[in-house]
Design a protein around this motif. Structure first.
Motif, PDB file in Angstrom:
ATOM      1  N   ILE A   1       1.126  -0.916  -0.071  1.00 25.32           N
ATOM      2  CA  ILE A   1       0.343   0.035   0.012  1.00 25.32           C
ATOM      3  C   ILE A   1       0.888   1.340  -0.323  1.00 25.32           C
ATOM      4  CG2 ILE A   1      -1.990   1.693   1.490  1.00 25.32           C
ATOM      5  CD1 ILE A   1      -3.189  -1.377   2.193  1.00 25.32           C
ATOM      6  N   MET A   2       1.688   0.847   0.705  1.00 25.85           N
ATOM      7  CA  MET A   2       3.006   2.770   0.777  1.00 25.85           C
ATOM      8  C   MET A   2       3.275   2.301  -0.528  1.00 25.85           C
ATOM      9  SD  MET A   2       2.110   3.713   3.614  1.00 25.85           S
ATOM     10  CE  MET A   2       1.522   3.167   5.166  1.00 25.85           C
ATOM     11  N   LEU A   3       4.358   1.280  -1.128  1.00 21.17           N
ATOM     12  CA  LEU A   3       4.630   1.850  -2.055  1.00 21.17           C
ATOM     13  C   LEU A   3       3.696   2.311  -3.658  1.00 21.17           C
ATOM     14  CD1 LEU A   3       6.298  -2.296  -2.960  1.00 21.17           C
ATOM     15  CD2 LEU A   3       7.475   0.608  -2.703  1.00 21.17           C
ATOM     16  N   LYS A   4       2.905   1.441  -3.291  1.00 20.43           N
ATOM     17  CA  LYS A   4       1.346   2.650  -4.449  1.00 20.43           C
ATOM     18  C   LYS A   4       1.129   3.733  -4.070  1.00 20.43           C
ATOM     19  CE  LYS A   4       1.577  -0.019  -6.855  1.00 20.43           C
ATOM     20  NZ  LYS A   4       2.205  -0.129  -7.943  1.00 20.43           N
ATOM     21  N   GLY A   5       0.695   4.532  -2.597  1.00 24.07           N
ATOM     22  CA  GLY A   5       0.750   5.566  -1.780  1.00 24.07           C
ATOM     23  C   GLY A   5       2.491   6.395  -2.829  1.00 24.07           C
ATOM     24  N   LEU A   6       3.226   5.445  -2.513  1.00 26.24           N
ATOM     25  CA  LEU A   6       4.854   6.444  -2.841  1.00 26.24           C
ATOM     26  C   LEU A   6       3.899   7.017  -4.890  1.00 26.24           C
ATOM     27  CD1 LEU A   6       7.729   5.340  -1.239  1.00 26.24           C
ATOM     28  CD2 LEU A   6       7.040   7.105  -0.991  1.00 26.24           C
ATOM     29  N   GLU A   7       3.740   6.525  -5.720  1.00 25.18           N
ATOM     30  CA  GLU A   7       3.795   6.851  -6.562  1.00 25.18           C
ATOM     31  C   GLU A   7       2.799   8.058  -6.997  1.00 25.18           C
ATOM     32  OE1 GLU A   7       3.943   2.070  -8.175  1.00 25.18           O
ATOM     33  OE2 GLU A   7       2.113   2.945  -8.513  1.00 25.18           O
ATOM     34  N   THR A   8       2.325   8.549  -6.021  1.00 24.53           N
ATOM     35  CA  THR A   8       1.289   9.767  -6.378  1.00 24.53           C
ATOM     36  C   THR A   8       2.084  10.648  -4.994  1.00 24.53           C
ATOM     37  OG1 THR A   8      -0.634   9.050  -5.374  1.00 24.53           O
ATOM     38  CG2 THR A   8      -0.789   8.283  -7.520  1.00 24.53           C
ATOM     39  N   MET A   9       2.373  11.171  -4.345  1.00 24.55           N
ATOM     40  CA  MET A   9       2.722  11.121  -3.470  1.00 24.55           C
ATOM     41  C   MET A   9       3.438  12.903  -3.408  1.00 24.55           C
ATOM     42  SD  MET A   9       5.271  10.961  -0.235  1.00 24.55           S
ATOM     43  CE  MET A   9       6.942  10.830  -1.149  1.00 24.55           C
ATOM     44  N   ASP A  10       4.257  13.300  -4.511  1.00 22.48           N
ATOM     45  CA  ASP A  10       4.819  14.262  -4.518  1.00 22.48           C
ATOM     46  C   ASP A  10       3.061  15.128  -4.945  1.00 22.48           C
ATOM     47  OD1 ASP A  10       5.526  16.276  -6.805  1.00 22.48           O
ATOM     48  OD2 ASP A  10       7.265  15.520  -5.267  1.00 22.48           O
ATOM     49  N   LEU A  11       2.455  14.580  -6.233  1.00 20.66           N
ATOM     50  CA  LEU A  11       1.580  15.562  -6.535  1.00 20.66           C
ATOM     51  C   LEU A  11       0.484  15.801  -5.669  1.00 20.66           C
ATOM     52  CD1 LEU A  11       0.926  13.326 -10.189  1.00 20.66           C
ATOM     53  CD2 LEU A  11       1.950  15.581  -9.612  1.00 20.66           C
ATOM     54  N   ARG A  12      -0.047  14.897  -5.301  1.00 22.93           N
ATOM     55  CA  ARG A  12      -0.827  15.596  -3.179  1.00 22.93           C
ATOM     56  C   ARG A  12      -0.384  16.416  -2.664  1.00 22.93           C
ATOM     57  NH1 ARG A  12      -1.073  11.557  -0.758  1.00 22.93           N
ATOM     58  NH2 ARG A  12       0.229   9.412  -1.493  1.00 22.93           N
ATOM     59  N   VAL A  13       1.040  15.356  -2.006  1.00 29.55           N
ATOM     60  CA  VAL A  13       1.449  16.508  -1.237  1.00 29.55           C
ATOM     61  C   VAL A  13       1.241  17.890  -1.803  1.00 29.55           C
ATOM     62  CG1 VAL A  13       3.108  17.783   0.357  1.00 29.55           C
ATOM     63  CG2 VAL A  13       2.135  14.970  -0.060  1.00 29.55           C
ATOM     64  N   ARG A  14       2.192  17.856  -2.888  1.00 24.75           N
ATOM     65  CA  ARG A  14       2.331  19.595  -3.527  1.00 24.75           C
ATOM     66  C   ARG A  14       0.864  20.517  -3.986  1.00 24.75           C
ATOM     67  NH1 ARG A  14       7.270  20.505  -4.871  1.00 24.75           N
ATOM     68  NH2 ARG A  14       8.702  18.401  -5.580  1.00 24.75           N
ATOM     69  N   ALA A  15       0.290  19.590  -3.735  1.00 29.35           N
ATOM     70  CA  ALA A  15      -1.748  20.518  -3.902  1.00 29.35           C
ATOM     71  C   ALA A  15      -2.169  20.542  -2.313  1.00 29.35           C
ATOM     72  CB  ALA A  15      -2.581  19.269  -4.854  1.00 29.35           C
ATOM     73  N   GLN A  16      -2.382  19.397  -1.522  1.00 32.40           N
ATOM     74  CA  GLN A  16      -2.566  19.635  -0.732  1.00 32.40           C
ATOM     75  C   GLN A  16      -1.536  21.225   0.300  1.00 32.40           C
ATOM     76  OE1 GLN A  16      -1.674  15.273   0.528  1.00 32.40           O
ATOM     77  NE2 GLN A  16      -3.097  15.823   1.701  1.00 32.40           N
ATOM     78  N   ALA A  17      -0.502  21.464   0.391  1.00 33.47           N
ATOM     79  CA  ALA A  17       0.693  22.789   0.881  1.00 33.47           C
ATOM     80  C   ALA A  17      -0.904  23.576  -0.263  1.00 33.47           C
ATOM     81  CB  ALA A  17       1.560  22.310   0.844  1.00 33.47           C
ATOM     82  N   ALA A  18      -0.575  23.716  -1.447  1.00 30.90           N
ATOM     83  CA  ALA A  18      -1.186  24.707  -1.734  1.00 30.90           C
ATOM     84  C   ALA A  18      -2.125  25.732  -1.371  1.00 30.90           C
ATOM     85  CB  ALA A  18      -1.201  24.233  -3.917  1.00 30.90           C
ATOM     86  N   SER A  19      -3.272  23.844  -1.224  1.00 30.96           N
ATOM     87  CA  SER A  19      -4.240  24.543  -0.511  1.00 30.96           C
ATOM     88  C   SER A  19      -4.221  24.741   0.992  1.00 30.96           C
ATOM     89  CB  SER A  19      -5.355  23.259  -0.114  1.00 30.96           C
ATOM     90  OG  SER A  19      -5.746  22.803  -1.556  1.00 30.96           O
ATOM     91  N   ALA A  20      -3.201  24.238   1.508  1.00 29.86           N
ATOM     92  CA  ALA A  20      -2.979  25.189   3.156  1.00 29.86           C
ATOM     93  C   ALA A  20      -2.706  25.860   3.006  1.00 29.86           C
ATOM     94  CB  ALA A  20      -2.080  24.008   3.776  1.00 29.86           C
TER      95      ALA A  20
END
Length: 409
Positions: free
Chosen positions: A258-277
């Motif tokens: 599950i964590m390996l699959k999460g890593l594949e999209t983490m960069d995109l997700r985290v940058r979008a989350q930080a922009a929202s924050a």
């Protein structure tokens, strides 16, 4: 089984590429997606092979899932490559990583210096568990380098801090603390959850051991608990691994997948989350007297945060004035959910004083800035305009119910 790619093949890769490809190992079927090896043990061709493996495992050999597993090993190697560390050991949860890293390196009579602004469970490990077994712990204001200098001494074994504190978002000068710690031979142990693997430069700045709750941001989709300890091969395999494999805190192979699959999209997700924050923090800043977000210029360590990570992160905190107003705010939310996790695809609001830091004495909450009106908001992947609107509407409802105690007055 083909072995994992060696480090030289990925040295030139950027973080986002490493998060998708590092540490890959494929079976004889040459699958695209990482295989899940759901096995607790492994078969040896001969008794001699079994004996040899228990003496020393090769780089792609395994004994028992509590010791290691091909899927878990892929995740460990990928996280190490992402962080710039030599090795890693994946754990059952973030707190298994914190407690394992500290307990494995310490013994009765040792001395640790820690920042005082920590997550409640981290405080429990330091205040209760380590002290119970004879480890001396000194707490300091983590933002004050003079207090670190005064607290460390010859023989201090480790310093510990959250690189960005939970929930008041104090930013620690990693390089400054590392220089002080290393001057007395102490290891620098950094809980790096709020900085995220995407924005982290902790190893580069001097951290010896980097810890993540991979529940946050890495999975980041509310599916599984996990953690990891990253550091040198010497620390991970000689100090940490013997403790973890015998006490049973290892990550399961399915969770590692599950964590390996999460890593594949983490960069995109985290940058979008930080922009929202950042968008939410900016919307709140003129409405409340206390909005805590390292990405705002009003934050006391804004310049340091930008130098260390280049981002304010995915989490902000703000004070609505009172417990009653905080509860009214939480109950008025429509999109943001009330929970105690963070770094998730869904935006999550938490009232630390009554949940994650509830056990702390009132005077300690005051010292740490955990006021009755403090809300911690972890921004998810919703449309940022919807998220800002939801937060502002809930704030208006709370202020309408409790205008006399609003924090902006």
């Amino acid at each position: 089984m083909f072995g994992p790619m060696e480090g030289d093949e990925m040295d030139h890769w950027k973080k986002r590429t490493r998060a998708v490809h590092s540490g890959i190992r494929r079976s004889q079927y040459n699958e695209v997606s990482e295989a899940i090896f759901l096995t607790q043990g492994f078969v040896y061709d001969t008794a001699e092979d079994a004996e040899a493996r228990f003496v020393e495992c090769g780089p792609d050999e395994f004994i028992y899932a509590r010791y290691g597993n091909p899927t878990t090993s892929m995740f460990e190697q990928r996280m190490a490559a992402l962080e710039g560390a030599e090795d890693g050991f994946a754990t059952a949860s973030g707190m298994a990583a914190v407690s394992g890293a500290l307990t494995a390196m310490l013994r009765a009579g040792d001395h640790v210096v820690s920042s005082r602004a920590l997550f409640g469970s981290c405080l429990y490990i330091l205040e209760e568990v380590l002290r119970r077994y004879g480890v001396e712990v000194t707490f300091v204001d983590g933002t004050d380098l003079d207090q670190w200098r005064a607290a460390v001494r010859p023989g201090t074994k480790a310093v510990f801090f959250e690189t960005v504190s939970n929930p008041t978002l104090e930013v620690i000068d990693i390089a400054g603390v590392a220089e002080i710690a290393h001057s007395v031979g102490a290891l620098v142990v950094a809980d790096n959850v709020f900085a995220t693997p995407v924005f982290s430069r902790a190893v580069e700045l001097g951290a010896d051991v980097v810890i993540y709750s991979t529940t946050k941001h890495v999975d980041g989709q509310g599916r599984a608990l996990g953690g990891i300890v990253l550091g040198t091969k010497q620390f991970v395999r000689k100090t940490l691994e013997p403790y973890m494999k015998h006490t049973g805190g290892a990550m399961s192979p399915f969770t590692a997948w599950i964590m390996l699959k999460g890593l594949e999209t983490m960069d995109l997700r985290v940058r979008a989350q930080a922009a929202s924050a950042l968008a939410v923090a900016q919307a709140l800043e003129g409405r409340l007297s206390r909005v805590l977000y390292p990405g705002l210029e009003s934050h006391p360590q804004h310049a340091l945060a930008m130098a260390q990570t280049g981002s304010g992160g995915t989490v902000l905190s703000f004070d609505v004035g009172s417990r009653e107003a905080a509860f009214a705010f939480l109950n008025a939310l429509e999109i943001v959910v009330i929970s105690n996790n963070l770094g998730d695809a869904k935006s999550i609001a938490t009232h630390p004083a009554s949940t994650t830091h509830q056990r702390l004495p009132a005077e300690q909450k005051v010292t740490l800035g955990i006021t009755p009106g403090l809300i911690r908001l972890s921004c998810g992947l919703e449309d940022p305009e919807d998220l800002v609107a939801d937060v502002l509407r809930a704030l208006e409802a709370a202020q309408a119910s409790y205008p006399a105690r609003d924090a902006a007055e």
